[in-house]
Design a protein around this motif. Sequence first.
Motif, PDB file in Angstrom:
ATOM      1  N   ARG A   1       7.225 -10.450  -9.437  1.00  0.00           N
ATOM      2  CA  ARG A   1       7.183 -10.095 -10.812  1.00  0.00           C
ATOM      3  C   ARG A   1       5.656  -9.962 -11.344  1.00  0.00           C
ATOM      4  NH1 ARG A   1       9.978 -15.686 -12.180  1.00  0.00           N
ATOM      5  NH2 ARG A   1      11.719 -15.463 -10.368  1.00  0.00           N
TER       6      ARG A   1
ATOM      7  N   ASP B   1       9.799  -6.281 -17.890  1.00  0.00           N
ATOM      8  CA  ASP B   1      10.455  -5.107 -17.584  1.00  0.00           C
ATOM      9  C   ASP B   1      10.697  -5.193 -16.029  1.00  0.00           C
ATOM     10  OD1 ASP B   1      11.099  -2.579 -16.614  1.00  0.00           O
ATOM     11  OD2 ASP B   1       9.206  -1.443 -16.930  1.00  0.00           O
ATOM     12  N   ARG B   2      12.053  -5.572 -16.048  1.00  0.00           N
ATOM     13  CA  ARG B   2      12.472  -5.767 -14.483  1.00  0.00           C
ATOM     14  C   ARG B   2      12.479  -4.635 -13.609  1.00  0.00           C
ATOM     15  NH1 ARG B   2      16.248 -11.098 -15.254  1.00  0.00           N
ATOM     16  NH2 ARG B   2      15.120 -11.953 -16.707  1.00  0.00           N
ATOM     17  N   GLY B   3      12.237  -3.380 -14.118  1.00  0.00           N
ATOM     18  CA  GLY B   3      12.030  -2.163 -13.214  1.00  0.00           C
ATOM     19  C   GLY B   3      10.691  -2.475 -12.520  1.00  0.00           C
ATOM     20  N   ALA B   4       9.771  -3.023 -13.046  1.00  0.00           N
ATOM     21  CA  ALA B   4       8.360  -3.129 -12.805  1.00  0.00           C
ATOM     22  C   ALA B   4       8.299  -4.371 -11.419  1.00  0.00           C
ATOM     23  CB  ALA B   4       7.419  -3.202 -13.662  1.00  0.00           C
ATOM     24  N   TRP B   5       9.354  -5.158 -11.357  1.00  0.00           N
ATOM     25  CA  TRP B   5       9.310  -6.029 -10.235  1.00  0.00           C
ATOM     26  C   TRP B   5       9.143  -5.511  -8.880  1.00  0.00           C
ATOM     27  CZ3 TRP B   5      13.609 -10.129 -12.216  1.00  0.00           C
ATOM     28  CH2 TRP B   5      12.878 -10.821 -13.388  1.00  0.00           C
ATOM     29  N   ASP B   6       8.484  -6.099  -8.081  1.00  0.00           N
ATOM     30  CA  ASP B   6       8.599  -5.498  -6.603  1.00  0.00           C
ATOM     31  C   ASP B   6       9.833  -5.865  -5.836  1.00  0.00           C
ATOM     32  OD1 ASP B   6       7.530  -5.263  -3.906  1.00  0.00           O
ATOM     33  OD2 ASP B   6       5.691  -5.933  -4.188  1.00  0.00           O
ATOM     34  N   ARG B   7      10.547  -4.829  -5.872  1.00  0.00           N
ATOM     35  CA  ARG B   7      11.855  -5.015  -5.111  1.00  0.00           C
ATOM     36  C   ARG B   7      11.723  -5.277  -3.661  1.00  0.00           C
ATOM     37  NH1 ARG B   7      15.589  -6.678  -7.811  1.00  0.00           N
ATOM     38  NH2 ARG B   7      14.957  -6.380  -9.915  1.00  0.00           N
TER      39      ARG B   7
ATOM     40  N   ALA C   1      19.948  -8.801 -13.972  1.00  0.00           N
ATOM     41  CA  ALA C   1      19.700  -7.374 -14.603  1.00  0.00           C
ATOM     42  C   ALA C   1      18.924  -7.744 -15.818  1.00  0.00           C
ATOM     43  CB  ALA C   1      20.868  -6.477 -14.835  1.00  0.00           C
ATOM     44  N   ASP C   2      19.328  -8.929 -16.565  1.00  0.00           N
ATOM     45  CA  ASP C   2      18.543  -9.198 -17.884  1.00  0.00           C
ATOM     46  C   ASP C   2      18.807 -10.855 -17.978  1.00  0.00           C
ATOM     47  OD1 ASP C   2      21.097  -9.488 -19.147  1.00  0.00           O
ATOM     48  OD2 ASP C   2      20.944  -7.284 -19.266  1.00  0.00           O
TER      49      ASP C   2
END
Lengths: 408, 119
Positions: free
Chosen positions: A241, A259-265, A300-301
């Motif tokens: 994160r 911004d969970r889209g910026a987490w390193d999947r 997701a949130d």
Amino acid sequence: MADERATVAAVFREEHGRLLAALARRFGDLDLAEEAASEAVEAALAHWPAHGVPPNPGAWLMTTARRKAVDRLRRDRTHTARLAQLRVEAERAEPPAPEGGLPDDRLQLFFTCAHPALAEEDRGALTLRCLAGLTTPEVARAYLVPVETMAKRITRAKRKIRDARIPFRVPDADELPARLPGVLQVLYSIFTEGYAASSGPHLQRLDLAEEAIRLITVLAGLLSDREVIGLRALMLLVHARRAARTTPDGLPVLLEHQDRGAWDRAMIEEGLALLPQALAGPPGPYGVQAAIAALHDEAADITTTDWPQVVALYDVLHVLVPSPVIAVNRAAAIAMRDGPAAGLALLDDLADDPRLRRHHPYLAARADLLARLGRTPEAIAAYRLALDHAATEPDRALFQARLDALKD
Amino acid sequence: MRSALVKYMLLINAGSVDAGGGAAECTVEDWVVYDKAVKDAGIFVSGESLADLVTATAVRVAADGTRVVTDGPFAETREVLGGFYVIDVPDLDVALDWAARCPGALGSGSVVVRPIAEF
């Protein structure tokens, strides 16, 4: 020359822990091991540019360092008895090298650097110095202390290892349960120091968190243990994160606003893949914390987070580690499951604990719940108190921003 | 540079004492068993237990050579040196194990482990 220097530096950093561990085991003296290691690097700097980097740079450094150490002992006449003993040892076969590489004595060094007889504050510094291959100025910078202070601490720790004769050995199977948590604690404290700097201007010091991940990965390769895997999973699941944890100007962003889209999947997947092994058997504190981190990473949130499961895991964790800090996190999770009033009641039950009186996450959590309940004047007072005890500039800025928002 | 064995002194600090002056958390038998174990292990160098602190006398010599003898010192802290062992073992971990087995480490007592300086 600059290229060779960079090559040597890269090789040395990679091999430093191994080199030092092997020399320390052989000579029983960390100082001598370090001196020999750095002399070997000097030799490499002189030799490699002219003759090229040898095919096995690690083995080259090891052979050279060993020779330097023996030279040094020979120069010092008080060491003659030891030299005789070394000659006897040299006649015995070297232990077989794993995967064709060098013998790996780093596990011993992990236990030595984290030995309970060393001052707690010195263990992380020594581990970074010896096993991560950081220089003393780098370690000083990582802990935000003057270089001389750090040099003194490292020297003191090494002197104690030598003079009190803290052994270079892996504890026996029956001692391991008592000693391994100490090693993991050192690595975890390096990680959290990088993750949420305990003081100073920056919230995240990425390099320390990454050093900790590098170290736990090395340890996981040397020792098969559920909690080692659990701690590695925890670090990956939290570090994933990193990009979302702060604003571009360095302000902390709470989990709910990240911004969970910026987490390193990719890093999350790596951490998740370790969980089954970490949780196979009676749970340990790192495995449970990794499981909690995974629930956040998978949601997701904040509204779709599995809060009942988070609370259940905090219940387990609180039994394993009955600490007031975990009680605060548990109360925050209960606030998400049952509403802010339920969480606040639990936090207020903890108010008399002297360990929490200056603990800014506690004070901020309380302020947040008061604000959510619309008890604005009390929330303002609580944020002021959190502000007084914030340790980092970014935390201070965050609490100030919340305070300003409440006053409007 | 390193001999095979190191001498460590185990300084036994008595915690609270019972009415008879003995440590509250252990019995005389505990000490007999421990003393025998240390001697049977072949690590014993020396060891004594000290008489009660009320029998202690402090001596200081001033810069002008005047000798000052005082009764005491009396315990200002809770822990008072009650005795010691010197043992000969391979490393600190072994010394710590023997310290942990010592009845003086129980409860409010503690055992401080210090290597003997080699010159």
